[in-house]
Motif scaffolding. Sequence first.
Motif, PDB file in Angstrom:
ATOM      1  N   LEU A   1       0.833  -1.203   0.000  1.00  0.00           N
ATOM      2  CA  LEU A   1       0.000   0.000   0.000  1.00  0.00           C
ATOM      3  C   LEU A   1       0.869   1.254   0.000  1.00  0.00           C
ATOM      4  CD1 LEU A   1      -2.808   1.078  -0.147  1.00  0.00           C
ATOM      5  CD2 LEU A   1      -2.997   0.887   2.343  1.00  0.00           C
ATOM      6  N   GLU A   2       1.982   1.236   0.719  1.00  0.00           N
ATOM      7  CA  GLU A   2       2.906   2.366   0.676  1.00  0.00           C
ATOM      8  C   GLU A   2       3.401   2.594  -0.749  1.00  0.00           C
ATOM      9  OE1 GLU A   2       4.993   2.721   5.039  1.00  0.00           O
ATOM     10  OE2 GLU A   2       5.899   1.340   3.601  1.00  0.00           O
ATOM     11  N   ALA A   3       3.682   1.528  -1.468  1.00  0.00           N
ATOM     12  CA  ALA A   3       4.152   1.646  -2.853  1.00  0.00           C
ATOM     13  C   ALA A   3       3.078   2.282  -3.733  1.00  0.00           C
ATOM     14  CB  ALA A   3       4.550   0.277  -3.402  1.00  0.00           C
ATOM     15  N   LEU A   4       1.819   1.872  -3.570  1.00  0.00           N
ATOM     16  CA  LEU A   4       0.737   2.484  -4.352  1.00  0.00           C
ATOM     17  C   LEU A   4       0.602   3.971  -4.048  1.00  0.00           C
ATOM     18  CD1 LEU A   4      -2.127  -0.171  -4.186  1.00  0.00           C
ATOM     19  CD2 LEU A   4      -0.717   0.429  -6.152  1.00  0.00           C
ATOM     20  N   VAL A   5       0.632   4.312  -2.765  1.00  0.00           N
ATOM     21  CA  VAL A   5       0.515   5.722  -2.369  1.00  0.00           C
ATOM     22  C   VAL A   5       1.673   6.530  -2.938  1.00  0.00           C
ATOM     23  CG1 VAL A   5       0.602   7.293  -0.374  1.00  0.00           C
ATOM     24  CG2 VAL A   5      -0.859   5.254  -0.297  1.00  0.00           C
ATOM     25  N   LEU A   6       2.885   6.010  -2.818  1.00  0.00           N
ATOM     26  CA  LEU A   6       4.058   6.736  -3.326  1.00  0.00           C
ATOM     27  C   LEU A   6       4.010   6.878  -4.842  1.00  0.00           C
ATOM     28  CD1 LEU A   6       6.670   8.155  -2.843  1.00  0.00           C
ATOM     29  CD2 LEU A   6       7.814   5.949  -2.789  1.00  0.00           C
ATOM     30  N   HIS A   7       3.628   5.822  -5.540  1.00  0.00           N
ATOM     31  CA  HIS A   7       3.501   5.879  -6.998  1.00  0.00           C
ATOM     32  C   HIS A   7       2.509   6.983  -7.386  1.00  0.00           C
ATOM     33  CE1 HIS A   7       3.670   3.071 -10.731  1.00  0.00           C
ATOM     34  NE2 HIS A   7       3.530   4.307 -11.113  1.00  0.00           N
ATOM     35  N   HIS A   8       1.386   7.059  -6.689  1.00  0.00           N
ATOM     36  CA  HIS A   8       0.359   8.081  -6.927  1.00  0.00           C
ATOM     37  C   HIS A   8       0.934   9.491  -6.696  1.00  0.00           C
ATOM     38  CE1 HIS A   8      -3.774   9.794  -6.720  1.00  0.00           C
ATOM     39  NE2 HIS A   8      -3.240  10.569  -5.778  1.00  0.00           N
ATOM     40  N   GLU A   9       1.622   9.690  -5.585  1.00  0.00           N
ATOM     41  CA  GLU A   9       2.176  11.017  -5.261  1.00  0.00           C
ATOM     42  C   GLU A   9       3.288  11.403  -6.242  1.00  0.00           C
ATOM     43  OE1 GLU A   9       0.483  12.841  -3.332  1.00  0.00           O
ATOM     44  OE2 GLU A   9      -0.697  11.263  -2.395  1.00  0.00           O
ATOM     45  N   LEU A  10       4.084  10.443  -6.697  1.00  0.00           N
ATOM     46  CA  LEU A  10       5.090  10.751  -7.730  1.00  0.00           C
ATOM     47  C   LEU A  10       4.412  11.204  -9.019  1.00  0.00           C
ATOM     48  CD1 LEU A  10       7.765   7.961  -7.235  1.00  0.00           C
ATOM     49  CD2 LEU A  10       8.164  10.429  -7.130  1.00  0.00           C
ATOM     50  N   GLY A  11       3.260  10.610  -9.335  1.00  0.00           N
ATOM     51  CA  GLY A  11       2.487  11.064 -10.496  1.00  0.00           C
ATOM     52  C   GLY A  11       2.137  12.534 -10.383  1.00  0.00           C
ATOM     53  N   HIS A  12       1.708  12.952  -9.182  1.00  0.00           N
ATOM     54  CA  HIS A  12       1.417  14.375  -8.970  1.00  0.00           C
ATOM     55  C   HIS A  12       2.684  15.218  -9.148  1.00  0.00           C
ATOM     56  CE1 HIS A  12      -2.726  14.066  -7.839  1.00  0.00           C
ATOM     57  NE2 HIS A  12      -2.507  13.401  -6.722  1.00  0.00           N
ATOM     58  N   CYS A  13       3.807  14.751  -8.608  1.00  0.00           N
ATOM     59  CA  CYS A  13       5.058  15.513  -8.729  1.00  0.00           C
ATOM     60  C   CYS A  13       5.482  15.676 -10.182  1.00  0.00           C
ATOM     61  CB  CYS A  13       6.176  14.840  -7.934  1.00  0.00           C
ATOM     62  SG  CYS A  13       6.017  15.064  -6.158  1.00  0.00           S
ATOM     63  N   LEU A  14       5.130  14.718 -11.016  1.00  0.00           N
ATOM     64  CA  LEU A  14       5.438  14.826 -12.445  1.00  0.00           C
ATOM     65  C   LEU A  14       4.412  15.679 -13.178  1.00  0.00           C
ATOM     66  CD1 LEU A  14       6.627  11.187 -13.127  1.00  0.00           C
ATOM     67  CD2 LEU A  14       8.030  13.262 -13.171  1.00  0.00           C
ATOM     68  N   GLY A  15       3.312  16.014 -12.495  1.00  0.00           N
ATOM     69  CA  GLY A  15       2.320  16.922 -13.073  1.00  0.00           C
ATOM     70  C   GLY A  15       0.975  16.299 -13.380  1.00  0.00           C
ATOM     71  N   LEU A  16       0.744  15.044 -13.017  1.00  0.00           N
ATOM     72  CA  LEU A  16      -0.530  14.408 -13.329  1.00  0.00           C
ATOM     73  C   LEU A  16      -1.621  14.771 -12.317  1.00  0.00           C
ATOM     74  CD1 LEU A  16       0.693  10.812 -14.263  1.00  0.00           C
ATOM     75  CD2 LEU A  16       0.015  12.652 -15.827  1.00  0.00           C
ATOM     76  N   ALA A  17      -2.832  14.895 -12.820  1.00  0.00           N
ATOM     77  CA  ALA A  17      -3.997  15.171 -11.972  1.00  0.00           C
ATOM     78  C   ALA A  17      -4.672  13.860 -11.597  1.00  0.00           C
ATOM     79  CB  ALA A  17      -4.983  16.066 -12.733  1.00  0.00           C
ATOM     80  N   HIS A  18      -5.678  13.936 -10.730  1.00  0.00           N
ATOM     81  CA  HIS A  18      -6.467  12.746 -10.395  1.00  0.00           C
ATOM     82  C   HIS A  18      -7.233  12.262 -11.615  1.00  0.00           C
ATOM     83  CE1 HIS A  18      -6.479  13.641  -5.843  1.00  0.00           C
ATOM     84  NE2 HIS A  18      -5.594  12.718  -6.129  1.00  0.00           N
ATOM     85  N   ASP A  19      -7.527  10.971 -11.627  1.00  0.00           N
ATOM     86  CA  ASP A  19      -8.238  10.318 -12.714  1.00  0.00           C
ATOM     87  C   ASP A  19      -9.465   9.627 -12.121  1.00  0.00           C
ATOM     88  OD1 ASP A  19      -9.041   8.818 -14.904  1.00  0.00           O
ATOM     89  OD2 ASP A  19      -7.054   8.017 -15.331  1.00  0.00           O
ATOM     90  N   ASP A  20     -10.588   9.660 -12.830  1.00  0.00           N
ATOM     91  CA  ASP A  20     -11.815   9.003 -12.366  1.00  0.00           C
ATOM     92  C   ASP A  20     -11.819   7.512 -12.635  1.00  0.00           C
ATOM     93  OD1 ASP A  20     -12.868  11.395 -11.456  1.00  0.00           O
ATOM     94  OD2 ASP A  20     -13.898  11.820 -13.337  1.00  0.00           O
TER      95      ASP A  20
END
Length: 191
Positions: free
Chosen positions: A135-154
Motif C-alpha cells: 500500500l505504501e508503494a501504491l501511495v508513493l507511486h500516486h504522489e510521484l504522479g502528482h510531482c510529475l504533473g498528473l492530476a487525479h483520474d476518475d
Amino acid sequence: MKQWLLWGFVAFTVVVLVLLVIGIISHEEPDFTDARNSWDHMPLTVSCKGHVPEENKACGTAMTVVRTVNTRLGFKALKLGGPEADINITMRAPTEVGGVSRDQAGGHFELKGTARVYEHCQIWVMNVSGGASDLEALVLHHELGHCLGLAHDDYEASIMYPAQEITPDLEFPPRMSDWDRDALREKYAGR
C-alpha cells in the motif's frame, strides 16, 4: 428449468457487456495538474528518508517505485540523489504534516515552482496500515504522479485514482495508465 438458466445467463451477460461499454465510453482521460508548468530537466533526483531514522528501511519501497516508474515510462525520469534532490520523500510520516491534520492515512505532496517551472516536490507517505509496503508503494507511486504533473483520474484502475487500495488477490493493482505514460513521455522524454 435449463431454459430459464440459459436465458438468465444470457441476460446477465448482456447487462455486463452494456455496463462495460458505457464505462469505456464515459471514461474521460485526465489532464495535467497544470499543463503550462513542467520540470525543465530530466532525470529528476529523488531522495528518501524515514520520518525517524529507524524508519529509513522503508526507503527500499521508495526505490522500488522509482525503478517501476522509470520502467513504465521507458526512459529515466527519476534517479537517486542527495538531500538537495528535486523530489524529497519522507516515508512513514505522521498523519499530520505541513501543519495540516489529515483524517486518514495515505500520502500528501507539495509541488513548488515559479511561473512555468517546477523546482521542488515534497512527498509524505503517512504510516499506512502499520507500514504495509504494497500500500505504501501504491501511495508513493500516486504522489510521484502528482510531482510529475498528473492530476487525479476518475478511472479506478489508474494509479491516479484518488483512493488507492490493494485488491485481496493482488491480481489487478492500480497502475499508470497508458494515457498518463504517453502524456509524460511526450512532455519529458526529450529532456
